[in-house]
Design a protein around this motif. Structure first.
Motif, short mmCIF file in Angstrom:
data_model
loop_
_atom_site.label_atom_id
_atom_site.label_comp_id
_atom_site.label_asym_id
_atom_site.label_seq_id
_atom_site.Cartn_x
_atom_site.Cartn_y
_atom_site.Cartn_z
N SER A 756 0.82 -1.14 -0.23
CA SER A 756 0.08 -0.10 0.11
C SER A 756 0.84 1.34 -0.03
CB SER A 756 -0.93 0.12 1.16
OG SER A 756 -1.78 1.38 1.48
N ALA A 757 0.40 2.16 -0.84
CA ALA A 757 1.32 3.49 -0.99
C ALA A 757 0.63 4.51 0.11
CB ALA A 757 1.04 4.10 -2.39
N PHE A 758 -0.50 4.16 0.57
CA PHE A 758 -1.10 5.15 1.36
C PHE A 758 -1.94 4.24 2.56
CE2 PHE A 758 -1.97 6.58 -2.95
CZ PHE A 758 -1.11 7.66 -2.98
N GLY A 759 -1.25 4.26 3.57
CA GLY A 759 -1.76 3.55 4.70
C GLY A 759 -1.46 2.13 5.01
N GLU A 760 -1.98 1.33 5.65
CA GLU A 760 -1.72 -0.20 5.75
C GLU A 760 -2.23 -0.91 4.74
OE1 GLU A 760 -1.88 -1.90 9.56
OE2 GLU A 760 -0.72 -0.28 10.43
N PRO A 761 -1.48 -1.87 4.24
CA PRO A 761 -1.90 -2.83 3.18
C PRO A 761 -3.30 -3.64 3.72
CG PRO A 761 0.24 -3.17 3.53
CD PRO A 761 -0.21 -2.12 4.72
N GLN A 762 -4.46 -3.71 2.78
CA GLN A 762 -5.47 -4.26 3.14
C GLN A 762 -5.17 -5.78 3.77
OE1 GLN A 762 -9.09 -3.41 2.74
NE2 GLN A 762 -8.76 -5.09 4.25
N ALA A 763 -4.28 -6.46 3.10
CA ALA A 763 -3.85 -8.01 3.68
C ALA A 763 -3.54 -7.86 5.02
CB ALA A 763 -2.86 -8.35 2.88
N ASP A 764 -2.98 -6.93 5.62
CA ASP A 764 -2.48 -6.89 7.03
C ASP A 764 -3.93 -7.03 7.87
OD1 ASP A 764 -0.08 -6.39 6.28
OD2 ASP A 764 0.19 -4.47 7.06
N ALA A 765 -4.92 -6.29 7.43
CA ALA A 765 -6.32 -6.33 8.30
C ALA A 765 -6.65 -7.89 8.12
CB ALA A 765 -7.26 -5.24 7.80
N TRP A 766 -6.62 -8.29 6.85
CA TRP A 766 -7.20 -9.70 6.60
C TRP A 766 -6.50 -10.74 7.47
CZ3 TRP A 766 -7.35 -9.40 0.66
CH2 TRP A 766 -8.27 -8.64 0.33
N PHE A 767 -5.16 -10.56 7.40
CA PHE A 767 -4.31 -11.57 8.27
C PHE A 767 -4.84 -11.35 9.80
CE2 PHE A 767 -1.09 -11.43 4.83
CZ PHE A 767 -1.49 -12.58 4.19
N ALA A 768 -4.62 -10.15 10.20
CA ALA A 768 -5.00 -9.93 11.78
C ALA A 768 -6.53 -10.46 12.15
CB ALA A 768 -5.14 -8.42 11.89
N ALA A 769 -7.35 -10.57 11.22
CA ALA A 769 -8.66 -11.13 11.50
C ALA A 769 -8.85 -12.55 11.13
CB ALA A 769 -9.59 -10.35 10.41
N GLY A 770 -7.53 -13.07 10.65
CA GLY A 770 -7.49 -14.54 10.22
C GLY A 770 -8.14 -15.14 9.41
#
Length: 988
Positions: A756-770
């Protein structure tokens, strides 16, 4: 350089010594000695490992190896093991400590030697030694005489050899350093490669230089031609087509009835300069005028809309060394995909590429050999752009850019460079260019906050909402009111957007709609043209080929596969992203209106009317052709729209399809193709197309039989289906063995998910949510008199949020008992506070096999996703599972077919029929999502003996978040209560 330090030139800020002043690249009939070929070569580890006296003509180099020139020395030995160092990739960071102008003492240095003969009669007293490109710094000797040194890797350097060249045997010695002070100015988001990577020659020199000025007045149709010539003798100009013969080049010559040069009709007039000494120089003259009019970019009096790409020079085996055939392939592919503009990111290209742009028609932003992005992580501290000590180096690069390429009509904008911050040296470069050539505009994105010294308001990777505000002139004001007024009067351009990394980019249609809605927006350039993968072999007993990216050569710092972000795969195969872009930027918009039986043709060309196109129509009933013919469309001028009624034969074909009442969808497709051969494609090549649904399928669902689910020992039977009694999984349908389907929300993350060029990558939230480790727990399996109900919950360990799912199985009645269809109604209900979107929402299943034939009715033939589907047309398509895989350099989610109505997957064991109610997204793979996500390269993917089917209600959008915005709001897949239906059947 000093006597105490003979290698001071490596780290001093000087652009070079002993070089001749830059001049235009041009052909001449004076003799040239080409020095390309095998040279003797030795790679030294650094300044402490150099060969003494290697420049002496009598030095014995017979033990040295042979190395091709031009080439990049790190690419030798590939696709096996590199023999001389290794490529290294960084996007921003310098691969050495940032301590300008110093570079590491351990500085790999290539020592080159070449013997060549000068024939009798060669004019050695007026000859130059020309290097087209040497990375990074070099020093050169001829016959033991030091000629000078140079920097500016992608720029031409010439040296006077009149005092050193002699008839017969000559020895050229060149020492090339991988790192130099110039490396700080060449941090251009590409592989760091070194060597003499463009051609070398000795050329006789007569005419020193010339500058062709060929302007066009669109109000009168007149062209004005003058040629500034620097030569030791008198020179005359002839352009037979224009009635100019043995004339004074300076003119000015005013000619009526000129055909102007443009990207669409690249009219070139053949001319010649003839010196009194007998030298002949061929000219290709294109008349055109570039201007800003009322805040709009224009050429020849008409607005320009750039449908462009950023192009690095790349080949997977030779790096930045390209043949003319490879350059021609690039140009033809661009033209064939409706691309009309190139930004030469981030350096001047091989001069032959611009010749091809002149010939075939591409607007060019010609960019300087400059980027200092590696200073940004340090807050731009010590950035050369505002350091007076670097002023000469900046001006030298600007001068060599302009002087070499000033005679190309395709070049309409000079670009100072890229991502070099701001500073007085950039402003000084712009001022020098403006004094030298006021016929073109000046571009530099890095100063977008003020635009004080540029002619275009340039941005990169902004979202569509901000782009629309710019189009309306409603961008945020600058700090200085004068700068603000200046900037608001400028055309706006997206110098980079639509980052084409991995699967994607998404959202291109949205950008194009905004661009076409606002005259101030001059279009933009997709980042970028080609993936910079390096061809490699695994080195195993049975080697596999793959494409390497950052980190694959053991680099200390690297940026992974960020170097693979092109519309072409490394072998120059078009990616789905390029196919999508071609459709999105069609220069002709066709609109099919079944309600009024009319077809609109909107001509978006710069200046060309539609007369070069043939229009055709085809009617398909359920994917079967039932009629076709030509469509007479009046010649439509650029910018105009023509409406035509359906011809009688089309009307008759549609009426027959309605009367046939097949129960399938009937679609009308209208295409625009080349009526005759062009230089870049043959007659029949498709430029634009559109579709309209003229008959919809019946809305009434098929009746259901009240078929009871019958419990047996270990399984449950429901019509032709068998289910596991404990898990409720479908294990057999007729003679087909199956496993599943079960709810699936995970996809192998695409690059736009992971970065992600702006903010956190979407996948980080996906991984955090399992979401990548969701467990499917069956809560109940309940057979009844009309079907089977399975309840389950999908959740991750440690999470209190989940997805409750109800699968309801019933049997659809058909005229033939052995063809009964199995219907699955799935209802998904989120439980808990879901704050993240879902990657996908659908069901997954598998069946035995390693490959299969796949036929489907719906959009195709290539992959499509919810925000990247413009290029998919509705019809019946056929492929194989293998062919449906998109071989991204880094494996990731790919190959989805969007809004499929029905499909058939045929294996040796039978055919599985799939029907959406009304549509489903279909992906079929020979490996699991888990295997796809775990793979680093394509050769890591091994078929596991099962075909994995994904039948999705929806996908999260693709976007281009790896370097840009994520999916727009309508393309975000929120976790909400959702119901979807799919039906199954079999046939043999």
């Amino acid at each position: 350089m000093t006597d105490l330090d003979p290698h001071a030139y490596v780290e001093d800020r000087s652009p070079g010594t002993g070089r001749l002043r830059p001049r235009a690249a041009f052909a001449t009939d004076l003799p040239t000695i080409a020095l390309d070929g095998d040279w003797r070569f030795r790679l030294a580890s650094g300044l402490d490992d150099l060969t003494a006296d290697f420049a002496a003509p009598e030095f014995d180099d017979s033990a040295w190896e042979l190395l091709a020139v031009p080439s990049c020395w790190q690419m030798t030995g590939l696709p096996g093991e590199p023999r001389h160092g290794a490529p290294a990739y960084t996007n921003i960071l310098y691969p050495f400590p940032v301590d300008p102008p110093r570079v590491p003492r351990e500085n790999p240095t290539g020592e080159y030697r070449r013997e060549f003969d000068v024939p009798d009669g060669f004019p050695a007293s007026a000859a130059v030694l020309r290097f087209e490109g040497v990375d990074s710094a070099f020093v050169v000797w001829l016959n033991g005489i030091r000629l000078g040194d140079g920097k500016g890797s992608r720029l031409t350097s010439e040296f006077d050899v009149s005092a050193a060249l002699r008839p017969g045997r000559n020895v050229l010695a060149v020492r090339v350093h991988q790192w130099s002070s110039g490396s700080y100015l060449e941090d251009q988001d590409m592989w760091w490669l070194s060597g003499i990577f463009r051609s070398v020659s000795v050329a006789a020199r007569g005419v020193e230089d010339f500058f062709v000025h060929a302007a066009y007045d669109h109000t009168t149709g007149q062209g004005t031609l003058s040629v500034d010539v620097a030569a030791p003798t008198r020179v005359s100009l002839s352009v037979p087509e224009l009635g100019i013969s043995a004339a004074d080049p300076a003119g000015p010559h005013v000619i009526d009835g000129i055909e102007p040069w443009s990207d669409e009709q690249p009219r070139l007039y053949a001319g010649e300069l003839l010196s009194e000494a007998g030298e002949r120089i061929p000219l290709r003259i294109g008349f055109r005028t570039v201007a800003v009019v009322d805040g709009v970019l224009t050429a020849n009096g008409r607005p320009v809309s750039l449908r462009g790409v950023n192009r690095h020079e790349w080949h997977p085996l030779t790096g930045r060394t390209l043949t003319e055939d490879t350059m021609l392939t690039d140009v033809l592919l661009m033209k064939q995909h409706n691309i009309n503009a190139v930004r030469t990111s981030h350096y001047p290209p091989d001069r032959r590429f611009l010749d091809l742009c002149d010939e075939h028609g591409l607007w060019v932003f010609c960019e300087g050999d400059l980027e200092t992005h590696g200073f940004e992580p340090g807050g731009w501290r010590r950035n050369p752009s505002d350091d007076p000590a670097w002023r000469e180096a900046y001006l030298d690069r600007a001068e060599r850019l302009v002087e070499r390429d000033k005679n190309h009509p395709s070049v309409i904008v000079w670009s100072l460079g890229n991502e070099a911050g701001t500073g007085a040296n950039l402003a000084a470069s712009a001022a020098w260019i403006r004094r030298r050539d006021d016929s073109r505009l000046i571009h530099y994105e890095g100063d977008w906050a003020s635009c004080a010294y540029v002619d275009l308001y340039s941005r990169m990777y902004i979202g569509v909402a901000e782009l629309a505000a710019v189009g309306r002139g409603q961008e945020a004001p600058t700090a200085d009111p004068a700068d603000d007024a200046h900037r608001r009067a400028l055309p706006a351009v997206l110098c980079e957007y639509g980052h084409a990394m991995g699967t994607g980019p998404g959202g291109l249609s949205e950008y194009q709609q905004v661009i076409e809605a606002h005259p101030r927006l001059a279009g933009g350039f997709i980042w970028e043209w080609i993936d910079h993968g390096i061809a490699r072999l695994t080195g195993q007993e049975e080697p596999h080929s793959f494409y390497a990216y950052g980190g694959d050569f053991g680099e200390e710092v690297h940026d992974g596969n960020f170097v693979a972000d092109g519309l072409l795969f490394p072998d120059r195969t078009p990616s789905p992203g390029l196919v999508e872009y071609k459709k999105v930027v069609e220069p002709v918009r066709i609109r099919v209106d079944p309600a009024t039986r009319r077809i609109d043709v909107h001509n978006l060309h710069h200046s060309r009317d539609s007369g070069y196109l043939d229009f055709r129509w085809t009617v398909e009933d359920g994917g079967d052709p039932v009629g076709s013919g030509g469509l007479t469309v009046p010649v439509t001028p650029a910018g105009a729209t023509t409406t035509v009624a359906w011809p009688a034969d089309l009307t008759a074909a549609l009426d027959a399809a309605r009367k046939n009442d097949s129960g399938h969808e009937v679609w009308l497709t209208v295409t625009a193709v080349l009526a005759a051969d062009e230089t870049w494609a043959g007659a029949g090549h498709e430029i634009a197309w559109s579709q309209g649904q003229v008959v919809a399928p019946p809305a009434s669902p098929a009746p259901f039989a009240l078929v009871p689910a019958i419990v047996h020992d270990g399984f449950i039977a429901l019509g032709p289906a068998r289910f596991d009694a404990r898990s409720g999984a479908l294990t057999r349908l007729g003679d087909l063995e199956l496993d599943g389907p079960r709810l699936d929300v995970w996809r192998a993350p695409i690059d736009n998910d992971l970065l992600s060029a702006f903010g956190e990558p979407q996948a980080d939230a996906w991984f955090a949510a399992g979401l990548h480790r969701m467990r499917h727990d069956v809560l109940g399996v309940e057979p009844d008199a009309s079907g089977l109900t399975v309840t389950a919950r999908l959740a991750a360990a440690g999470s209190s949020c989940g997805l409750d799912v109800v699968y309801r199985w019933t049997v659809c009645e058909t005229p033939h008992a052995d063809q009964a269809r199995l219907r699955l109604d799935t209802v998904v209900t989120p439980d808990g506070p879901w704050s993240v979107p879902l990657p996908r929402l659908g069901v997954a299943m598998s069946l035995p096999g390693t490959d299969a034939d796949v036929e489907w009715f719906g959009p195709g033939p290539g992959e499509a996703y919810r925000d990247s589907r413009a290029a998919a047309r509705v019809g019946r398509h056929r492929s194989t599972v293998s062919a449906m895989q998109v071989t991204q350099i880094r494996p990731q989610e790919n190959g989805n077919r969007h809004h499929v109505r029905r499909a058939a997957v045929t294996t040796p064991g039978g055919t599985l029929l799939i029907t959406g109610a009304p549509v489903i997204d279909l992906t079929v793979r020979p490996w699991s999502t888990e295997a796809l996500a775990a793979a680093a390269h394509q050769h890591d993917l091994v078929r596991d003996g099962r075909l994995h089917l994904h039948l999705d209600h929806a996908h999260h959008g693709l976007g281009s978040a790896a370097c840009g915005p994520g999916p727009s709001a309508p393309d975000v897949l929120a976790a909400v209560t959702t119901a979807f239906t799919v039906e199954f059947g079999t046939s043999r």
